[in-house]
Design a protein around this motif. Structure first.
Motif, PDB file in Angstrom:
ATOM      1  N   GLU A  77     -31.568  73.420 -63.153  1.00  0.00           N
ATOM      2  CA  GLU A  77     -30.532  74.464 -63.236  1.00  0.00           C
ATOM      3  C   GLU A  77     -29.462  74.263 -62.172  1.00  0.00           C
ATOM      4  O   GLU A  77     -28.271  74.474 -62.442  1.00  0.00           O
ATOM      5  CB  GLU A  77     -31.177  75.843 -63.094  1.00  0.00           C
ATOM      6  CG  GLU A  77     -32.040  76.204 -64.290  1.00  0.00           C
ATOM      7  CD  GLU A  77     -33.030  77.319 -64.021  1.00  0.00           C
ATOM      8  OE1 GLU A  77     -33.446  77.947 -65.008  1.00  0.00           O
ATOM      9  OE2 GLU A  77     -33.392  77.565 -62.849  1.00  0.00           O
ATOM     10  N   LEU A 108     -28.576  71.327 -60.911  1.00  0.00           N
ATOM     11  CA  LEU A 108     -27.790  70.173 -61.349  1.00  0.00           C
ATOM     12  C   LEU A 108     -26.860  70.545 -62.499  1.00  0.00           C
ATOM     13  O   LEU A 108     -25.704  70.090 -62.546  1.00  0.00           O
ATOM     14  CB  LEU A 108     -28.720  69.026 -61.745  1.00  0.00           C
ATOM     15  CG  LEU A 108     -29.649  68.504 -60.629  1.00  0.00           C
ATOM     16  CD1 LEU A 108     -30.540  67.387 -61.164  1.00  0.00           C
ATOM     17  CD2 LEU A 108     -28.877  68.070 -59.409  1.00  0.00           C
ATOM     18  N   GLU A 109     -27.335  71.379 -63.423  1.00  0.00           N
ATOM     19  CA  GLU A 109     -26.478  71.872 -64.511  1.00  0.00           C
ATOM     20  C   GLU A 109     -25.291  72.660 -63.972  1.00  0.00           C
ATOM     21  O   GLU A 109     -24.198  72.610 -64.534  1.00  0.00           O
ATOM     22  CB  GLU A 109     -27.279  72.761 -65.461  1.00  0.00           C
ATOM     23  CG  GLU A 109     -28.099  72.009 -66.472  1.00  0.00           C
ATOM     24  CD  GLU A 109     -28.704  72.947 -67.505  1.00  0.00           C
ATOM     25  OE1 GLU A 109     -29.028  74.110 -67.169  1.00  0.00           O
ATOM     26  OE2 GLU A 109     -28.843  72.512 -68.655  1.00  0.00           O
ATOM     27  N   HIS A 110     -25.517  73.388 -62.893  1.00  0.00           N
ATOM     28  CA  HIS A 110     -24.428  74.155 -62.269  1.00  0.00           C
ATOM     29  C   HIS A 110     -23.294  73.218 -61.846  1.00  0.00           C
ATOM     30  O   HIS A 110     -22.122  73.501 -62.089  1.00  0.00           O
ATOM     31  CB  HIS A 110     -24.964  74.937 -61.062  1.00  0.00           C
ATOM     32  CG  HIS A 110     -23.911  75.402 -60.121  1.00  0.00           C
ATOM     33  ND1 HIS A 110     -22.980  76.362 -60.468  1.00  0.00           N
ATOM     34  CD2 HIS A 110     -23.621  75.038 -58.850  1.00  0.00           C
ATOM     35  CE1 HIS A 110     -22.172  76.563 -59.444  1.00  0.00           C
ATOM     36  NE2 HIS A 110     -22.532  75.779 -58.454  1.00  0.00           N
ATOM     37  N   PHE A 111     -23.625  72.095 -61.243  1.00  0.00           N
ATOM     38  CA  PHE A 111     -22.584  71.151 -60.833  1.00  0.00           C
ATOM     39  C   PHE A 111     -21.898  70.522 -62.036  1.00  0.00           C
ATOM     40  O   PHE A 111     -20.682  70.293 -62.003  1.00  0.00           O
ATOM     41  CB  PHE A 111     -23.158  70.087 -59.890  1.00  0.00           C
ATOM     42  CG  PHE A 111     -23.427  70.632 -58.525  1.00  0.00           C
ATOM     43  CD1 PHE A 111     -22.390  70.936 -57.659  1.00  0.00           C
ATOM     44  CD2 PHE A 111     -24.719  70.884 -58.124  1.00  0.00           C
ATOM     45  CE1 PHE A 111     -22.629  71.459 -56.412  1.00  0.00           C
ATOM     46  CE2 PHE A 111     -24.978  71.412 -56.879  1.00  0.00           C
ATOM     47  CZ  PHE A 111     -23.938  71.710 -56.016  1.00  0.00           C
ATOM     48  N   ASP A 112     -22.642  70.266 -63.097  1.00  0.00           N
ATOM     49  CA  ASP A 112     -22.029  69.763 -64.333  1.00  0.00           C
ATOM     50  C   ASP A 112     -20.996  70.765 -64.852  1.00  0.00           C
ATOM     51  O   ASP A 112     -19.877  70.389 -65.212  1.00  0.00           O
ATOM     52  CB  ASP A 112     -23.086  69.514 -65.412  1.00  0.00           C
ATOM     53  CG  ASP A 112     -24.041  68.379 -65.069  1.00  0.00           C
ATOM     54  OD1 ASP A 112     -23.736  67.574 -64.168  1.00  0.00           O
ATOM     55  OD2 ASP A 112     -25.108  68.310 -65.720  1.00  0.00           O
ATOM     56  N   ALA A 113     -21.381  72.035 -64.882  1.00  0.00           N
ATOM     57  CA  ALA A 113     -20.470  73.084 -65.370  1.00  0.00           C
ATOM     58  C   ALA A 113     -19.254  73.214 -64.463  1.00  0.00           C
ATOM     59  O   ALA A 113     -18.122  73.374 -64.939  1.00  0.00           O
ATOM     60  CB  ALA A 113     -21.213  74.414 -65.466  1.00  0.00           C
ATOM     61  N   GLU A 137     -17.879  70.929 -62.636  1.00  0.00           N
ATOM     62  CA  GLU A 137     -16.986  69.785 -62.845  1.00  0.00           C
ATOM     63  C   GLU A 137     -16.145  69.958 -64.113  1.00  0.00           C
ATOM     64  O   GLU A 137     -15.017  69.472 -64.174  1.00  0.00           O
ATOM     65  CB  GLU A 137     -17.795  68.493 -62.926  1.00  0.00           C
ATOM     66  CG  GLU A 137     -18.344  68.057 -61.587  1.00  0.00           C
ATOM     67  CD  GLU A 137     -19.264  66.862 -61.672  1.00  0.00           C
ATOM     68  OE1 GLU A 137     -19.494  66.235 -60.630  1.00  0.00           O
ATOM     69  OE2 GLU A 137     -19.765  66.543 -62.774  1.00  0.00           O
ATOM     70  N   ARG A 138     -16.674  70.658 -65.106  1.00  0.00           N
ATOM     71  CA  ARG A 138     -15.935  70.892 -66.359  1.00  0.00           C
ATOM     72  C   ARG A 138     -15.036  72.129 -66.293  1.00  0.00           C
ATOM     73  O   ARG A 138     -14.247  72.364 -67.212  1.00  0.00           O
ATOM     74  CB  ARG A 138     -16.920  71.074 -67.516  1.00  0.00           C
ATOM     75  CG  ARG A 138     -17.701  69.853 -67.894  1.00  0.00           C
ATOM     76  CD  ARG A 138     -18.506  70.057 -69.165  1.00  0.00           C
ATOM     77  NE  ARG A 138     -19.416  71.193 -69.087  1.00  0.00           N
ATOM     78  CZ  ARG A 138     -20.690  71.137 -68.688  1.00  0.00           C
ATOM     79  NH1 ARG A 138     -21.212  69.988 -68.318  1.00  0.00           N
ATOM     80  NH2 ARG A 138     -21.437  72.220 -68.659  1.00  0.00           N
ATOM     81  N   GLU A 139     -15.150  72.909 -65.248  1.00  0.00           N
ATOM     82  CA  GLU A 139     -14.419  74.179 -65.121  1.00  0.00           C
ATOM     83  C   GLU A 139     -12.911  73.948 -65.200  1.00  0.00           C
ATOM     84  O   GLU A 139     -12.337  73.206 -64.391  1.00  0.00           O
ATOM     85  CB  GLU A 139     -14.788  74.845 -63.786  1.00  0.00           C
ATOM     86  CG  GLU A 139     -14.104  76.163 -63.532  1.00  0.00           C
ATOM     87  CD  GLU A 139     -14.696  77.295 -64.340  1.00  0.00           C
ATOM     88  OE1 GLU A 139     -13.914  78.184 -64.727  1.00  0.00           O
ATOM     89  OE2 GLU A 139     -15.918  77.297 -64.585  1.00  0.00           O
ATOM     90  N   ARG A 142     -26.411  65.258 -55.367  1.00  0.00           N
ATOM     91  CA  ARG A 142     -25.549  65.659 -56.494  1.00  0.00           C
ATOM     92  C   ARG A 142     -24.216  66.191 -55.988  1.00  0.00           C
ATOM     93  O   ARG A 142     -23.168  65.970 -56.601  1.00  0.00           O
ATOM     94  CB  ARG A 142     -26.267  66.698 -57.360  1.00  0.00           C
ATOM     95  CG  ARG A 142     -25.450  67.180 -58.550  1.00  0.00           C
ATOM     96  CD  ARG A 142     -25.175  66.028 -59.520  1.00  0.00           C
ATOM     97  NE  ARG A 142     -24.421  66.459 -60.667  1.00  0.00           N
ATOM     98  CZ  ARG A 142     -23.087  66.454 -60.749  1.00  0.00           C
ATOM     99  NH1 ARG A 142     -22.355  66.011 -59.739  1.00  0.00           N
ATOM    100  NH2 ARG A 142     -22.478  66.869 -61.848  1.00  0.00           N
ATOM    101  N   ALA A 175     -20.423  65.020 -56.940  1.00  0.00           N
ATOM    102  CA  ALA A 175     -19.389  65.968 -57.377  1.00  0.00           C
ATOM    103  C   ALA A 175     -18.120  65.846 -56.539  1.00  0.00           C
ATOM    104  O   ALA A 175     -17.038  66.196 -56.995  1.00  0.00           O
ATOM    105  CB  ALA A 175     -19.927  67.402 -57.315  1.00  0.00           C
TER     106      ALA A 175
END
Length: 131
Positions: free
Chosen positions: A26, A28-33, A35-37, A68, A72
């Motif tokens: 979760e 790691l998913e936060h950083f993915d999100a 980056e897409r913000e 991570r 980022a």
């Protein structure tokens, strides 16, 4: 949702909250999100609130999260990071995080009080303890 965030565009600050049993996946998913913000400010200070997190991460998970953040940095210019915790064990683990993540921030510090953490971010010139 265990990891939530809100971006304050006026202050170039992200307030991230982890609650309950937060997993590394979760985080790691936060950083993915993030980056897409869309419309993310060019640089961000971080207020990370872990006062409602119930689990204790392992040293390997702490190191993976810090790693991570380093990845980022190619897309997100992190400046200062204030982390708020309420439990002693989590405070100790996040002091370890300070060491691992320090290269990815200009300033980084763990606090036990949210108001103190916000004031430190607002001040903008206090050096990190991990420096």
């Amino acid at each position: 949702m265990p990891v939530t965030y809100e971006i304050d565009h006026k202050r170039n600050r992200i307030a991230t909250r982890c609650s309950g049993d937060t997993t590394l996946f979760e985080v790691l998913e936060h950083f993915d999100a993030l980056e897409r913000e869309q419309g993310r400010p060019p640089h961000l200070d971080v207020l990370l609130d872990l006062t409602e997190q119930t689990n204790l991460p392992t040293a390997q998970q702490i190191q993976a999260a810090a790693s991570r953040i380093g990845m980022a940095k190619w897309m997100i210019d992190f400046r200062a990071c204030a982390i708020v915790v309420s439990r002693d064990a989590l405070f100790g683990m996040l002091r370890m995080f300070e060491v691992f993540a320090h290269p990815h921030f200009e300033r980084l510090r763990v606090f036990r009080d949210s108001a103190e953490a916000r004031a430190w971010l607002d001040k903008g010139d206090s050096p990190s303890r991990a420096a």
